[in-house]
Structure formats: C-alpha cells, structure tokens
Design a protein around this motif. Structure first.
Motif, PDB file in Angstrom:
ATOM      1  N   LEU A  99      98.225 -33.395  16.378  1.00 46.44           N
ATOM      2  CA  LEU A  99      97.947 -34.455  16.913  1.00 46.44           C
ATOM      3  C   LEU A  99      96.301 -34.515  17.029  1.00 46.44           C
ATOM      4  CD1 LEU A  99      98.886 -36.794  18.290  1.00 46.44           C
ATOM      5  CD2 LEU A  99      98.976 -35.697  20.494  1.00 46.44           C
ATOM      6  N   ALA A 100      95.789 -33.305  17.311  1.00 48.70           N
ATOM      7  CA  ALA A 100      94.304 -33.135  17.030  1.00 48.70           C
ATOM      8  C   ALA A 100      93.784 -33.353  15.689  1.00 48.70           C
ATOM      9  CB  ALA A 100      93.788 -31.789  17.652  1.00 48.70           C
ATOM     10  N   ALA A 101      94.364 -32.839  14.669  1.00 46.85           N
ATOM     11  CA  ALA A 101      93.867 -33.135  13.477  1.00 46.85           C
ATOM     12  C   ALA A 101      94.041 -34.640  13.301  1.00 46.85           C
ATOM     13  CB  ALA A 101      94.635 -32.196  12.414  1.00 46.85           C
ATOM     14  N   LYS A 102      95.023 -35.253  13.368  1.00 44.36           N
ATOM     15  CA  LYS A 102      95.124 -36.585  13.167  1.00 44.36           C
ATOM     16  C   LYS A 102      94.071 -37.537  13.676  1.00 44.36           C
ATOM     17  CE  LYS A 102      98.430 -40.359  13.632  1.00 44.36           C
ATOM     18  NZ  LYS A 102      99.816 -40.870  14.159  1.00 44.36           N
ATOM     19  N   TYR A 103      93.695 -37.256  14.876  1.00 44.11           N
ATOM     20  CA  TYR A 103      92.245 -38.015  15.361  1.00 44.11           C
ATOM     21  C   TYR A 103      90.841 -37.184  15.066  1.00 44.11           C
ATOM     22  CZ  TYR A 103      95.850 -41.092  16.810  1.00 44.11           C
ATOM     23  OH  TYR A 103      96.996 -41.978  16.855  1.00 44.11           O
ATOM     24  N   LYS A 104      91.200 -36.271  14.189  1.00 43.93           N
ATOM     25  CA  LYS A 104      89.647 -35.511  13.822  1.00 43.93           C
ATOM     26  C   LYS A 104      88.960 -34.846  14.699  1.00 43.93           C
ATOM     27  CE  LYS A 104      89.152 -38.498   9.718  1.00 43.93           C
ATOM     28  NZ  LYS A 104      90.675 -39.397   9.738  1.00 43.93           N
ATOM     29  N   VAL A 105      89.746 -34.281  15.470  1.00 43.09           N
ATOM     30  CA  VAL A 105      88.963 -33.453  16.777  1.00 43.09           C
ATOM     31  C   VAL A 105      88.586 -32.075  16.112  1.00 43.09           C
ATOM     32  CG1 VAL A 105      89.508 -32.433  18.761  1.00 43.09           C
ATOM     33  CG2 VAL A 105      90.405 -34.474  18.472  1.00 43.09           C
TER      34      VAL A 105
END
Length: 139
Positions: A99-105
């Motif tokens: 989820l973090a990767a999907k929103y480029k965190v």
C-alpha cells in the motif's frame, strides 16, 4: 500473596493475565469514531477510496520506529474527527508495504489527502500545526 491482593483490588475495567499484570481495555470515544487507526488494505479501500464520500480522509503513513511520526499523529488527531471536515486514517508501512509503495511513500511520515476516492494533496516529513492547517485549507 501479592497476586491475590492485586486481583482483589483490580478495577472493573481491567482484565488480568495469569501473571497478575493488568491488561488495559480500551473504549471508543466520540472523537475516535472517525479515526481509522492502524487500517488494513480493506479498510483503506472502503474509506479512502470511497468515491461517494465528500469528507476528505488524511492517510498518515507511519512506522512505529519513526520518531517524527509519533509527534505528527497526535497533531493530525487534533484537527480531524466528527466535529471537523476531515477524517484520519493511519497505515503502518511495515505491515502494509504494498500500500505504501502504491502511493510512492519513500520517506516518513507521509500524509496523503483523499477526497472522493482520489488523491488531492500530499506532504512528506513533519509539519507543525500551522502548516497542517495550511495543508487542509488547500483541499
């Protein structure tokens, strides 16, 4: 002997493990109702990506080891909730890396604002209360 004294003196809201150590029970309060803390991917999808919801959701991507996150989250809790125009959701990046990767965190803390199921704004790093209020004014 000590365990017997502790058990006989325990408050009604606490429960005890076999060791005699109190385990706190938590009760939801009015303010906590619109805070979605430690959300999983299902809760994230249902609330943050809900296209029918006009109330913006601030998604606080954090980690337990991140000191600035520990300071930022209480500030976000203070400006969100039932009486405000915003809800708060926290997502632990260690537990939900996809989820973090999907929103480029890429750095913590990262706060992403969703409105009507779409990303409206984002900030990275610690912000003070004045900066948070400016951020909310842009939504």
């Amino acid at each position: 002997m000590f365990t017997q004294l502790v058990r006989s003196a325990r408050p009604a809201t606490a429960s005890f493990r076999s060791t005699g150590v109190a385990v706190r029970t938590f009760h939801s309060t009015r303010i906590a109702r619109d805070h979605f803390l430690d959300a999983n991917e299902d809760a994230f999808t249902k609330r943050a990506l809900d296209e029918s919801s006009a109330k913006p959701v601030l998604v606080d991507f954090y980690a337990a080891w991140c000191q600035p996150c520990r300071v930022l989250t209480p500030l976000l809790k203070g400006v969100t909730g039932p009486e405000s125009d915003y809800d708060l959701m926290t997502v632990d990046v260690d537990e939900h890396p996809d989820l973090a990767a999907k929103y480029k965190v890429t750095a913590l803390p990262t706060v992403v604002a969703f409105k009507n199921g779409a990303v409206k704004n984002k900030f990275v790093g610690f912000k003070g209360l004045a900066d948070i209020n400016k951020f909310l004014g842009l939504l």
